[in-house]
Design an enzyme around this catalytic site. Structure first.
Site, PDB file in Angstrom:
ATOM      1  N   HIS A  37      -0.645 -10.457  -3.884  1.00 47.67           N
ATOM      2  CA  HIS A  37      -0.765 -11.920  -4.592  1.00 47.67           C
ATOM      3  C   HIS A  37       0.206 -12.799  -4.024  1.00 47.67           C
ATOM      4  O   HIS A  37       1.244 -12.211  -3.378  1.00 47.67           O
ATOM      5  CB  HIS A  37      -0.629 -11.741  -6.083  1.00 47.67           C
ATOM      6  CG  HIS A  37       0.487 -11.185  -6.324  1.00 47.67           C
ATOM      7  ND1 HIS A  37       1.046  -9.852  -6.483  1.00 47.67           N
ATOM      8  CD2 HIS A  37       1.833 -11.866  -6.304  1.00 47.67           C
ATOM      9  CE1 HIS A  37       2.289  -9.664  -6.529  1.00 47.67           C
ATOM     10  NE2 HIS A  37       2.799 -10.767  -6.820  1.00 47.67           N
ATOM     11  N   HIS A 119       5.180 -16.552  -0.511  1.00 49.07           N
ATOM     12  CA  HIS A 119       5.025 -15.305   0.503  1.00 49.07           C
ATOM     13  C   HIS A 119       4.029 -14.418  -0.348  1.00 49.07           C
ATOM     14  O   HIS A 119       3.955 -14.559  -1.441  1.00 49.07           O
ATOM     15  CB  HIS A 119       6.497 -14.728   0.612  1.00 49.07           C
ATOM     16  CG  HIS A 119       7.161 -14.066  -0.668  1.00 49.07           C
ATOM     17  ND1 HIS A 119       7.636 -15.074  -1.512  1.00 49.07           N
ATOM     18  CD2 HIS A 119       6.894 -12.979  -1.144  1.00 49.07           C
ATOM     19  CE1 HIS A 119       7.927 -14.339  -2.638  1.00 49.07           C
ATOM     20  NE2 HIS A 119       7.637 -13.118  -2.462  1.00 49.07           N
TER      21      HIS A 119
HETATM   22  P1  2AM Z   1       7.428 -10.548  -4.945  1.00 47.14           P
HETATM   23  O1  2AM Z   1       5.957 -11.727  -4.768  1.00 47.14           O
HETATM   24  O2  2AM Z   1       8.544 -11.171  -4.139  1.00 47.14           O
HETATM   25  O3  2AM Z   1       7.074  -9.198  -4.813  1.00 47.14           O
HETATM   26  C1  2AM Z   1       5.660  -9.126 -10.060  1.00 47.14           C
HETATM   27  O4  2AM Z   1       6.647  -8.355 -10.379  1.00 47.14           O
HETATM   28  C2  2AM Z   1       5.675 -10.300  -9.130  1.00 47.14           C
HETATM   29  O5  2AM Z   1       6.795 -11.068  -9.622  1.00 47.14           O
HETATM   30  C3  2AM Z   1       5.982  -9.611  -7.653  1.00 47.14           C
HETATM   31  O6  2AM Z   1       5.102 -10.314  -6.921  1.00 47.14           O
HETATM   32  C4  2AM Z   1       7.538 -10.329  -7.525  1.00 47.14           C
HETATM   33  O7  2AM Z   1       7.636 -11.107  -6.533  1.00 47.14           O
HETATM   34  C5  2AM Z   1       7.967 -11.202  -8.776  1.00 47.14           C
HETATM   35  N1  2AM Z   1       9.080 -10.640  -9.341  1.00 47.14           N
HETATM   36  C6  2AM Z   1       9.420  -9.436  -9.868  1.00 47.14           C
HETATM   37  N2  2AM Z   1      10.432  -9.603 -10.295  1.00 47.14           N
HETATM   38  C7  2AM Z   1      11.144 -10.588 -10.000  1.00 47.14           C
HETATM   39  C8  2AM Z   1      12.470 -11.225 -10.185  1.00 47.14           C
HETATM   40  N3  2AM Z   1      13.382 -10.587 -11.000  1.00 47.14           N
HETATM   41  N4  2AM Z   1      12.515 -12.614  -9.868  1.00 47.14           N
HETATM   42  C9  2AM Z   1      11.877 -13.282  -9.050  1.00 47.14           C
HETATM   43  N5  2AM Z   1      10.373 -12.813  -9.021  1.00 47.14           N
HETATM   44  C10 2AM Z   1      10.085 -11.424  -9.438  1.00 47.14           C
END
Ligand code: 2AM
Length: 183
Positions: A37, A119
């Site tokens: 996603h 991204h």
């Molecule tokens: P990502 O796209 O960089 O992987 C679900 O966990 C989504 O939320 C993931 O896709 C992740 O980003 C994002 N995510 C998870 N933990 C996070 C955090 N602490 N801060 C920002 N984005 C987060």
């Protein structure tokens, strides 16, 4: 309490991206196609009342359909995430991500991060950046955004859409009317 985030679903682009990744050296643990996603706003844990308020705010959010070219690879050192994303992207994507983050912040959610770098994470636990590779040149035609919850299962985390809303521009009539939801 569900752990939430807003994102653009990739639909048929997800298997195309995993195929692209499988055909070349790529660091880290692959993210399954079903979990790919493009994150708009990370929210974190929310109770049911907050979830309902968040959904009501998302319902009122307007954004036109978005065309996002994925033509760059990258790596987040801290998160150990290797990704593909756009070199340039429409400003409407920034506006949407910011508005959704603000909706979350008003409800006490989010991680306080202000910057936004669109991204699609293709792998986690990547201890190095992807080698210098020609990036894919794929276009994500986004016509909806979704609120997801992360669910831990015995076979790993799964991202389940709780609700999705269409991306469509405001009508001229709505533009002329006073806005309830300034961004
Ligand atoms: P990502 O796209 O960089 O992987 C679900 O966990 C989504 O939320 C993931 O896709 C992740 O980003 C994002 N995510 C998870 N933990 C996070 C955090 N602490 N801060 C920002 N984005 C987060």
């Amino acid at each position: 309490m569900p752990r939430l985030f807003f994102a653009l679903p990739l639909h048929e682009l997800a298997p195309t991206l995993t195929e692209w990744r499988e055909q070349r050296p790529w660091p880290g643990l692959p993210v399954p196609a079903a979990n790919l996603h493009l994150t708009l706003a990370f929210l974190g844990d929310a109770d049911e009342v907050t979830l309902a308020r968040l959904m009501a705010a998302a319902e009122r959010q307007h954004c036109p359909p978005l065309s996002i070219r994925l033509d760059q690879t990258g790596w987040f050192n801290r998160a150990k995430a290797a990704w593909v994303g756009p070199r340039e992207w429409p400003n409407e994507l920034n506006v949407l991500a910011k508005a959704l983050r603000r909706h979350g912040e008003k409800l006490g959610l989010g991680n306080g991060e202000q910057g936004y770098r669109p991204h699609v994470t293709l792998s986690r636990k990547a201890s190095e950046a992807p080698a210098e590779l020609p990036a894919p040149d794929l276009v994500l035609q986004a016509d909806s955004f979704c609120l997801y919850q992360s669910v831990s299962t015995p076979v790993g985390v799964q991202y389940e859409p709780l609700a999705c809303w269409p991306l469509r521009a405001r009508s001229k009539a709505a533009e002329a009317a006073p806005s309830e939801q300034p961004v």
